[in-house]
Design a protein around this motif. Sequence first.
Motif, PDB file in Angstrom:
ATOM      1  N   LEU A 145       2.606  65.864  36.486  1.00  0.00           N
ATOM      2  CA  LEU A 145       1.139  65.793  36.393  1.00  0.00           C
ATOM      3  C   LEU A 145       0.628  64.371  36.547  1.00  0.00           C
ATOM      4  O   LEU A 145      -0.523  64.093  36.236  1.00  0.00           O
ATOM      5  CB  LEU A 145       0.678  66.365  35.044  1.00  0.00           C
ATOM      6  CG  LEU A 145       1.004  67.838  34.787  1.00  0.00           C
ATOM      7  CD1 LEU A 145       0.542  68.244  33.397  1.00  0.00           C
ATOM      8  CD2 LEU A 145       0.351  68.734  35.843  1.00  0.00           C
ATOM      9  N   HIS A 146       1.459  63.494  37.064  1.00  0.00           N
ATOM     10  CA  HIS A 146       1.063  62.098  37.208  1.00  0.00           C
ATOM     11  C   HIS A 146      -0.113  61.947  38.167  1.00  0.00           C
ATOM     12  O   HIS A 146      -0.989  61.098  37.960  1.00  0.00           O
ATOM     13  CB  HIS A 146       2.249  61.270  37.694  1.00  0.00           C
ATOM     14  CG  HIS A 146       1.880  59.862  38.058  1.00  0.00           C
ATOM     15  ND1 HIS A 146       1.598  58.899  37.110  1.00  0.00           N
ATOM     16  CD2 HIS A 146       1.724  59.254  39.273  1.00  0.00           C
ATOM     17  CE1 HIS A 146       1.292  57.757  37.710  1.00  0.00           C
ATOM     18  NE2 HIS A 146       1.371  57.947  39.025  1.00  0.00           N
ATOM     19  N   TYR A 166      -2.623  64.064  38.795  1.00  0.00           N
ATOM     20  CA  TYR A 166      -3.872  64.435  38.131  1.00  0.00           C
ATOM     21  C   TYR A 166      -4.296  63.366  37.133  1.00  0.00           C
ATOM     22  O   TYR A 166      -5.495  63.050  37.018  1.00  0.00           O
ATOM     23  CB  TYR A 166      -3.705  65.789  37.429  1.00  0.00           C
ATOM     24  CG  TYR A 166      -3.611  66.950  38.368  1.00  0.00           C
ATOM     25  CD1 TYR A 166      -4.748  67.545  38.883  1.00  0.00           C
ATOM     26  CD2 TYR A 166      -2.372  67.470  38.747  1.00  0.00           C
ATOM     27  CE1 TYR A 166      -4.670  68.627  39.745  1.00  0.00           C
ATOM     28  CE2 TYR A 166      -2.276  68.545  39.608  1.00  0.00           C
ATOM     29  CZ  TYR A 166      -3.428  69.116  40.101  1.00  0.00           C
ATOM     30  OH  TYR A 166      -3.345  70.180  40.963  1.00  0.00           O
ATOM     31  N   ALA A 167      -3.340  62.809  36.411  1.00  0.00           N
ATOM     32  CA  ALA A 167      -3.674  61.754  35.455  1.00  0.00           C
ATOM     33  C   ALA A 167      -4.205  60.518  36.162  1.00  0.00           C
ATOM     34  O   ALA A 167      -5.136  59.859  35.669  1.00  0.00           O
ATOM     35  CB  ALA A 167      -2.438  61.394  34.627  1.00  0.00           C
ATOM     36  N   GLU A 168      -3.654  60.218  37.327  1.00  0.00           N
ATOM     37  CA  GLU A 168      -4.117  59.041  38.072  1.00  0.00           C
ATOM     38  C   GLU A 168      -5.535  59.224  38.590  1.00  0.00           C
ATOM     39  O   GLU A 168      -6.359  58.309  38.520  1.00  0.00           O
ATOM     40  CB  GLU A 168      -3.168  58.771  39.240  1.00  0.00           C
ATOM     41  CG  GLU A 168      -3.542  57.539  40.052  1.00  0.00           C
ATOM     42  CD  GLU A 168      -2.543  57.254  41.164  1.00  0.00           C
ATOM     43  OE1 GLU A 168      -2.808  56.354  41.980  1.00  0.00           O
ATOM     44  OE2 GLU A 168      -1.498  57.945  41.202  1.00  0.00           O
ATOM     45  N   GLY A 207      -8.076  59.666  35.501  1.00  0.00           N
ATOM     46  CA  GLY A 207      -8.164  58.513  34.610  1.00  0.00           C
ATOM     47  C   GLY A 207      -8.540  57.223  35.280  1.00  0.00           C
ATOM     48  O   GLY A 207      -8.593  56.176  34.609  1.00  0.00           O
TER      49      GLY A 207
END
Length: 305
Positions: free
Chosen positions: A72-73, A75-77, A80
């Motif tokens: 899920l990196h 989506y987090a990038e 965020g």
Amino acid sequence: MDSTLRSSESASAAESNSAPRAPWHANLPLWMMSAPALLLFAVLVIVPLAMTLALTFYRFDPAIGPVAAFDLHNYAEVLGSSYFHTIFARTFGIAALVTLLCVVIGTPEAYILSRMGDPWRSIFLLVILAPLLVSVVVRAFGWSMLLNVNGLVNQLLGAFGFGPYKLLYTTFAIVIALIHVMLPFMVIPVWTALQRIDPQTENAALSLMASPAVTLWRIVLPQLVPGILSGSLIVFGLSASAFAIPGLLGGRRLKVAATTVYDQFLSSLNWPLGATIAVLLLIANLVVMLTYYRVLERRYTRSMG
């Protein structure tokens, strides 16, 4: 007696053979009859979307490219980062502004068009639909020549002692070109809604001493809400996902979601991040459009009783 019975049986058999038979597919279940269309829809729409969604969970390695991993990196990038927040805010801000201006321009235009008689109605309808016959890329290049520093717009402003202004590679250039492209998608639904209005309702309001402005506001406009709603949804969805005009008239500085996806896929080769931006753009677009639809539909139903 036997010959009579045999002749009657043969006659009834001939009648049964000559009677029309039901087609072979009449007894098939409905889902089986729609199976070819469902299969085509799945191949052309669902499968590519599912593959794009699966790609969002991949991890990008600059040395070897996308690596299969449930991560899920991406989506987090995107969620965020203030950089992507600015891009999405600009994308939906431009789409909302284009939609609002298309409603303000297209609704009166459709009303005037509906009040015209032949042959002027056909001529102006052809003028409105003519931009759809030209490629979006060609229209974008045309606007780039008009809005250039040495373009026709700055030359006209210079004749009155103004400018030159930097109009190209600005939000103004993107908005004005998108309005030119999207306006027919607003005019046609509103014009179609006007064709379903009984003209006697306006005459009845005028006969009851209502002014033309009150008749237009209280009688005509509420009946145009379905057409305005349909046109607004089409214009907003197409404007939020537009690529050619923001890419050619916005330049490298004014990024929108579609041009960012293009850069991630073809420039940075970060396919998982580009797919994540595309999926989030689709989800955000659907949420905004469905919310807009529900709010206006509720108000329209309440106002119409």
